[in-house]
Scaffold this motif. Sequence first.
Motif, PDB file in Angstrom:
ATOM      1  N   ASN A   1      77.707  82.422  28.454  1.00  0.00           N
ATOM      2  CA  ASN A   1      78.121  81.241  28.800  1.00  0.00           C
ATOM      3  C   ASN A   1      79.563  81.155  29.465  1.00  0.00           C
ATOM      4  OD1 ASN A   1      79.682  80.743  26.583  1.00  0.00           O
ATOM      5  ND2 ASN A   1      78.453  79.144  25.835  1.00  0.00           N
ATOM      6  N   LEU A   2      80.091  80.073  29.944  1.00  0.00           N
ATOM      7  CA  LEU A   2      81.434  80.052  30.479  1.00  0.00           C
ATOM      8  C   LEU A   2      82.395  80.429  29.502  1.00  0.00           C
ATOM      9  CD1 LEU A   2      83.511  79.303  32.918  1.00  0.00           C
ATOM     10  CD2 LEU A   2      83.308  77.180  32.299  1.00  0.00           C
ATOM     11  N   THR A   3      82.262  79.737  28.172  1.00  0.00           N
ATOM     12  CA  THR A   3      83.408  80.302  27.437  1.00  0.00           C
ATOM     13  C   THR A   3      83.328  81.640  26.977  1.00  0.00           C
ATOM     14  OG1 THR A   3      82.811  77.936  26.542  1.00  0.00           O
ATOM     15  CG2 THR A   3      84.142  79.582  24.952  1.00  0.00           C
ATOM     16  N   LEU A   4      82.052  82.206  26.546  1.00  0.00           N
ATOM     17  CA  LEU A   4      82.238  83.457  26.213  1.00  0.00           C
ATOM     18  C   LEU A   4      82.593  84.636  27.544  1.00  0.00           C
ATOM     19  CD1 LEU A   4      78.983  84.048  24.250  1.00  0.00           C
ATOM     20  CD2 LEU A   4      81.430  84.002  23.325  1.00  0.00           C
ATOM     21  N   ASN A   5      82.090  84.025  28.476  1.00  0.00           N
ATOM     22  CA  ASN A   5      82.600  84.789  30.018  1.00  0.00           C
ATOM     23  C   ASN A   5      84.105  84.896  30.166  1.00  0.00           C
ATOM     24  OD1 ASN A   5      82.696  85.882  32.774  1.00  0.00           O
ATOM     25  ND2 ASN A   5      80.775  85.156  32.901  1.00  0.00           N
ATOM     26  N   VAL A   6      84.971  83.860  29.690  1.00  0.00           N
ATOM     27  CA  VAL A   6      86.303  83.707  29.854  1.00  0.00           C
ATOM     28  C   VAL A   6      86.871  84.603  28.909  1.00  0.00           C
ATOM     29  CG1 VAL A   6      88.229  82.235  29.684  1.00  0.00           C
ATOM     30  CG2 VAL A   6      86.521  81.525  31.161  1.00  0.00           C
ATOM     31  N   ILE A   7      86.434  84.691  27.504  1.00  0.00           N
ATOM     32  CA  ILE A   7      86.877  85.326  26.554  1.00  0.00           C
ATOM     33  C   ILE A   7      86.949  86.642  26.840  1.00  0.00           C
ATOM     34  CG2 ILE A   7      86.606  86.057  24.052  1.00  0.00           C
ATOM     35  CD1 ILE A   7      85.684  82.819  23.645  1.00  0.00           C
ATOM     36  N   MET A   8      85.839  87.151  27.183  1.00  0.00           N
ATOM     37  CA  MET A   8      85.423  88.339  27.504  1.00  0.00           C
ATOM     38  C   MET A   8      86.253  89.240  28.513  1.00  0.00           C
ATOM     39  SD  MET A   8      83.638  89.649  24.888  1.00  0.00           S
ATOM     40  CE  MET A   8      83.295  91.137  25.364  1.00  0.00           C
ATOM     41  N   LEU A   9      86.674  88.277  29.678  1.00  0.00           N
ATOM     42  CA  LEU A   9      87.190  88.746  30.763  1.00  0.00           C
ATOM     43  C   LEU A   9      88.772  88.974  30.403  1.00  0.00           C
ATOM     44  CD1 LEU A   9      85.913  87.150  33.764  1.00  0.00           C
ATOM     45  CD2 LEU A   9      85.807  89.543  33.568  1.00  0.00           C
ATOM     46  N   VAL A  10      89.422  87.920  29.320  1.00  0.00           N
ATOM     47  CA  VAL A  10      90.659  87.929  28.976  1.00  0.00           C
ATOM     48  C   VAL A  10      91.133  88.828  27.969  1.00  0.00           C
ATOM     49  CG1 VAL A  10      92.555  86.020  28.399  1.00  0.00           C
ATOM     50  CG2 VAL A  10      90.864  85.694  30.054  1.00  0.00           C
ATOM     51  N   ALA A  11      90.424  88.667  26.723  1.00  0.00           N
ATOM     52  CA  ALA A  11      90.604  89.430  25.664  1.00  0.00           C
ATOM     53  C   ALA A  11      89.083  89.674  24.809  1.00  0.00           C
ATOM     54  CB  ALA A  11      91.210  88.354  24.708  1.00  0.00           C
ATOM     55  N   PRO A  12      88.852  90.752  25.634  1.00  0.00           N
ATOM     56  CA  PRO A  12      87.383  91.156  25.052  1.00  0.00           C
ATOM     57  C   PRO A  12      87.256  91.473  23.696  1.00  0.00           C
ATOM     58  CG  PRO A  12      87.973  92.754  26.863  1.00  0.00           C
ATOM     59  CD  PRO A  12      89.267  91.690  26.455  1.00  0.00           C
ATOM     60  N   SER A  13      85.949  91.239  23.373  1.00  0.00           N
ATOM     61  CA  SER A  13      85.833  91.345  21.714  1.00  0.00           C
ATOM     62  C   SER A  13      84.608  92.340  21.429  1.00  0.00           C
ATOM     63  CB  SER A  13      85.553  90.059  21.076  1.00  0.00           C
ATOM     64  OG  SER A  13      84.914  90.274  19.557  1.00  0.00           O
ATOM     65  N   ASP A  14      85.014  93.342  20.570  1.00  0.00           N
ATOM     66  CA  ASP A  14      83.466  93.829  20.418  1.00  0.00           C
ATOM     67  C   ASP A  14      82.401  93.497  19.575  1.00  0.00           C
ATOM     68  OD1 ASP A  14      84.603  96.234  21.704  1.00  0.00           O
ATOM     69  OD2 ASP A  14      85.394  97.032  19.704  1.00  0.00           O
ATOM     70  N   ALA A  15      82.763  92.340  18.872  1.00  0.00           N
ATOM     71  CA  ALA A  15      81.899  91.561  18.105  1.00  0.00           C
ATOM     72  C   ALA A  15      81.135  90.827  19.013  1.00  0.00           C
ATOM     73  CB  ALA A  15      82.828  90.792  17.018  1.00  0.00           C
TER      74      ALA A  15
END
Length: 187
Positions: A165-179
């Motif tokens: 979703n938008l929230t995860l998309n932004v998180i993954m672009l800015v500060a990717p998380s392996d989890a």
Amino acid sequence: MPASLPRPKPLASIFIVLALTVAILWAMNRPPICTCGTIALWGRVGPTQSQMLADWYSPSHIAHGLLFYAAFRWLRPKSSIELRFLVSLVIEASWEIVENTPMVIDRYREATIALGYSGDSILNSASDVAMMALGFMAAWRLPVWASILFLLMLELVPLLVIRDNLTLNVIMLVAPSDAILNWQAGA
């Protein structure tokens, strides 16, 4: 007393911004439609994702509109609704252009679950801008509680269906998380 600037017309604004966006994307050699040669209402997760008129990321663009409306209502309450709409259109169209640069396409491939992402078709980018306009207009007309409920739905449905979703998309672009990446991949 200085003459006031004319108020931008929302319908004219959207057509002008869309025309400029399409022209820039065309100059960037983005494909006008899916390279598979078909046009469909809905692009599924996979090779037609971000190539058709709408897809599972369309709700995130509607969410952009809801959020732009709220942000500009708070930051610029005395600005006309037409001006806030025009600025929102320009921001969204600018993102569509930046999103389709090799640098951002590569970032999506390396940091998110979108391994085979090749960018958007021009049709999909234009639709994304229109989706933002739809979200902005909805927020303008809906009570605040309904806009918040609508935003939550736009985030929860794709999260449950495609694990994004938008929230995860932004998180993954800015500060990717392996989890997050592992969860999205079903691992």
